[in-house]
Design an enzyme around this catalytic site. Structure first.
Site, PDB file in Angstrom:
ATOM      1  N   SER A  56      23.856  30.143  29.062  1.00  0.00           N
ATOM      2  CA  SER A  56      23.093  30.966  28.115  1.00  0.00           C
ATOM      3  C   SER A  56      21.657  30.470  28.030  1.00  0.00           C
ATOM      4  CB  SER A  56      23.689  30.861  26.698  1.00  0.00           C
ATOM      5  OG  SER A  56      25.054  31.164  26.690  1.00  0.00           O
TER       6      SER A  56
ATOM      7  N   GLY B  26      16.468  16.273  34.926  1.00  0.00           N
ATOM      8  CA  GLY B  26      15.287  17.111  35.176  1.00  0.00           C
ATOM      9  C   GLY B  26      15.423  18.120  36.303  1.00  0.00           C
ATOM     10  N   SER B  27      16.657  18.490  36.670  1.00  0.00           N
ATOM     11  CA  SER B  27      16.780  19.462  37.778  1.00  0.00           C
ATOM     12  C   SER B  27      16.296  20.847  37.347  1.00  0.00           C
ATOM     13  CB  SER B  27      18.210  19.517  38.326  1.00  0.00           C
ATOM     14  OG  SER B  27      19.096  20.017  37.367  1.00  0.00           O
TER      15      SER B  27
ATOM     16  N   ARG C 115      13.251  11.670  12.150  1.00  0.00           N
ATOM     17  CA  ARG C 115      13.249  12.826  13.052  1.00  0.00           C
ATOM     18  C   ARG C 115      11.956  13.634  12.875  1.00  0.00           C
ATOM     19  NH1 ARG C 115      17.469  14.736  15.661  1.00  0.00           N
ATOM     20  NH2 ARG C 115      19.038  13.575  14.527  1.00  0.00           N
TER      21      ARG C 115
ATOM     22  N   HIS D 291      21.502  26.480  27.947  1.00  0.00           N
ATOM     23  CA  HIS D 291      22.712  25.767  27.509  1.00  0.00           C
ATOM     24  C   HIS D 291      23.864  26.096  28.463  1.00  0.00           C
ATOM     25  CE1 HIS D 291      25.243  23.625  24.697  1.00  0.00           C
ATOM     26  NE2 HIS D 291      26.149  24.580  24.872  1.00  0.00           N
TER      27      HIS D 291
ATOM     28  N   ASN E 198      15.900  27.631  25.007  1.00  0.00           N
ATOM     29  CA  ASN E 198      16.744  26.541  25.501  1.00  0.00           C
ATOM     30  C   ASN E 198      17.753  27.090  26.494  1.00  0.00           C
ATOM     31  OD1 ASN E 198      18.054  23.921  25.472  1.00  0.00           O
ATOM     32  ND2 ASN E 198      19.642  24.813  24.169  1.00  0.00           N
TER      33      ASN E 198
ATOM     34  N   ARG F  77      17.851  16.656  22.008  1.00  0.00           N
ATOM     35  CA  ARG F  77      17.484  16.242  20.657  1.00  0.00           C
ATOM     36  C   ARG F  77      17.805  17.362  19.682  1.00  0.00           C
ATOM     37  NH1 ARG F  77      16.724  11.630  18.848  1.00  0.00           N
ATOM     38  NH2 ARG F  77      15.346  12.463  17.255  1.00  0.00           N
ATOM     39  N   ILE F  78      18.285  16.986  18.494  1.00  0.00           N
ATOM     40  CA  ILE F  78      18.398  17.972  17.417  1.00  0.00           C
ATOM     41  C   ILE F  78      17.004  18.094  16.814  1.00  0.00           C
ATOM     42  CG2 ILE F  78      19.363  18.372  15.113  1.00  0.00           C
ATOM     43  CD1 ILE F  78      21.910  16.928  16.123  1.00  0.00           C
TER      44      ILE F  78
ATOM     45  N   ASP G 184      21.815  24.950  19.034  1.00  0.00           N
ATOM     46  CA  ASP G 184      22.351  25.909  20.026  1.00  0.00           C
ATOM     47  C   ASP G 184      22.734  27.242  19.374  1.00  0.00           C
ATOM     48  OD1 ASP G 184      22.083  23.964  22.044  1.00  0.00           O
ATOM     49  OD2 ASP G 184      24.081  23.169  21.655  1.00  0.00           O
TER      50      ASP G 184
HETATM   51  C1  GAR Z   1      21.656  21.305  31.771  1.00  0.00           C
HETATM   52  O1  GAR Z   1      22.958  21.621  32.202  1.00  0.00           O
HETATM   53  C2  GAR Z   1      21.369  21.971  30.447  1.00  0.00           C
HETATM   54  O2  GAR Z   1      21.977  23.218  30.314  1.00  0.00           O
HETATM   55  C3  GAR Z   1      21.975  20.979  29.484  1.00  0.00           C
HETATM   56  O3  GAR Z   1      21.590  19.742  29.992  1.00  0.00           O
HETATM   57  C4  GAR Z   1      21.545  19.827  31.421  1.00  0.00           C
HETATM   58  C5  GAR Z   1      20.241  19.228  31.898  1.00  0.00           C
HETATM   59  O4  GAR Z   1      20.242  19.085  33.288  1.00  0.00           O
HETATM   60  N1  GAR Z   1      21.507  21.188  28.142  1.00  0.00           N
HETATM   61  C6  GAR Z   1      22.293  21.088  27.064  1.00  0.00           C
HETATM   62  O5  GAR Z   1      23.459  20.747  27.121  1.00  0.00           O
HETATM   63  C7  GAR Z   1      21.595  21.414  25.749  1.00  0.00           C
HETATM   64  N2  GAR Z   1      22.524  21.500  24.700  1.00  0.00           N
HETATM   65  P1  GAR Z   1      18.888  18.769  34.048  1.00  0.00           P
HETATM   66  O6  GAR Z   1      18.238  17.599  33.327  1.00  0.00           O
HETATM   67  O7  GAR Z   1      19.300  18.414  35.444  1.00  0.00           O
HETATM   68  O8  GAR Z   1      18.031  19.992  33.995  1.00  0.00           O
END
Ligand code: GAR
Length: 202
Positions: free
Chosen positions: A138, A13-14, A69, A111, A109, A95-96, A147
């Site tokens: 991205s 959750g950062s 789903r 990524h 999103n 999640r997909i 994605d």
């Molecule tokens: C982040 O790096 C985000 O880009 C990635 O999960 C991490 C979540 O970090 N998302 C994916 O890979 C989506 N395909 P966080 O929970 O600390 O924000």
């Protein structure tokens, strides 16, 4: 103008905390942002504590309590609609998503790679291990393809001699810049995107 945001996450959750810090109840060029929903699919996710610091009770919907789903996604859709969010942010929501979600919710999103390279859940590792000289992050529209939606913004950097830890930290630092900037940019007068077809709630 007031823009209401829903933020979905699965773990640390950062990025959620960064959005709460940088956007919530703040105005940019006459547009005020309000986070109206924090939603998580894992009941022990650390992001839930982060949200609490900002006075948010996270709505927890555990995907493993649903047979399909589509049933899970239907509940996501109804919670997001109930919140009145104009835009949904996937911030580490792992999640997909089925067409039930993607055809009813306008979502973006973040990524951790230069899409369309390194899609999926291991992007940071794969991009670090590849022989590419650059890497990056991205922000893209969420579509039926994992994605794979239209890219809104990207930031790149040279990998140089960074260690894995330094590389990962650089990726996150760029995410904390790019995601809020992209959200603000989408609602600015000079946005390259015509939001009307993208915003499904309005
Ligand atoms: C982040 O790096 C985000 O880009 C990635 O999960 C991490 C979540 O970090 N998302 C994916 O890979 C989506 N395909 P966080 O929970 O600390 O924000």
């Amino acid at each position: 103008m007031l823009v209401k945001l829903a933020v979905l996450f699965s773990g640390n959750g950062s990025n959620l905390e960064n959005l709460l810090k940088t956007l919530h109840q703040k105005s940019f060029n006459g547009v005020k942002f309000e986070i109206v929903l924090c939603l998580c699919n894992k009941k022990h996710a650390f992001g839930i504590q982060r949200a609490k610091k900002y006075g948010f009770e996270t709505k927890i919907i555990e995907h493993n309590h649903f047979a399909t789903r589509e049933e899970f996604d239907s509940l996501l859709v109804s919670e997001i609609k109930k919140s009145g969010a104009d835009l949904t942010i996937l911030a580490g929501f792992m999640r997909i998503l089925s067409p039930i979600f993607t055809q009813n919710i306008s979502a973006i999103n973040v990524h951790p790679s230069l899409l369309p390279l390194f899609k999926g859940a291991n992007a940071i590792k794969e991009s670090f291990q590849s022989d590419m000289k650059i890497a990056g992050v991205s922000v893209h529209w969420v579509s039926d393809e994992l994605d794979g939606g239209k890219i809104i913004a990207q930031k790149a950097f040279e990998k140089g001699t960074l260690t894995y830890e330094e590389f990962e930290s650089k990726i996150h630092t760029l995410e904390y810049e790019l995601l809020p900037q992209s959200i603000i940019g989408l609602f600015s007068d000079t946005s390259r995107y015509d939001l009307k077809p993208m915003l499904k709630n309005t």
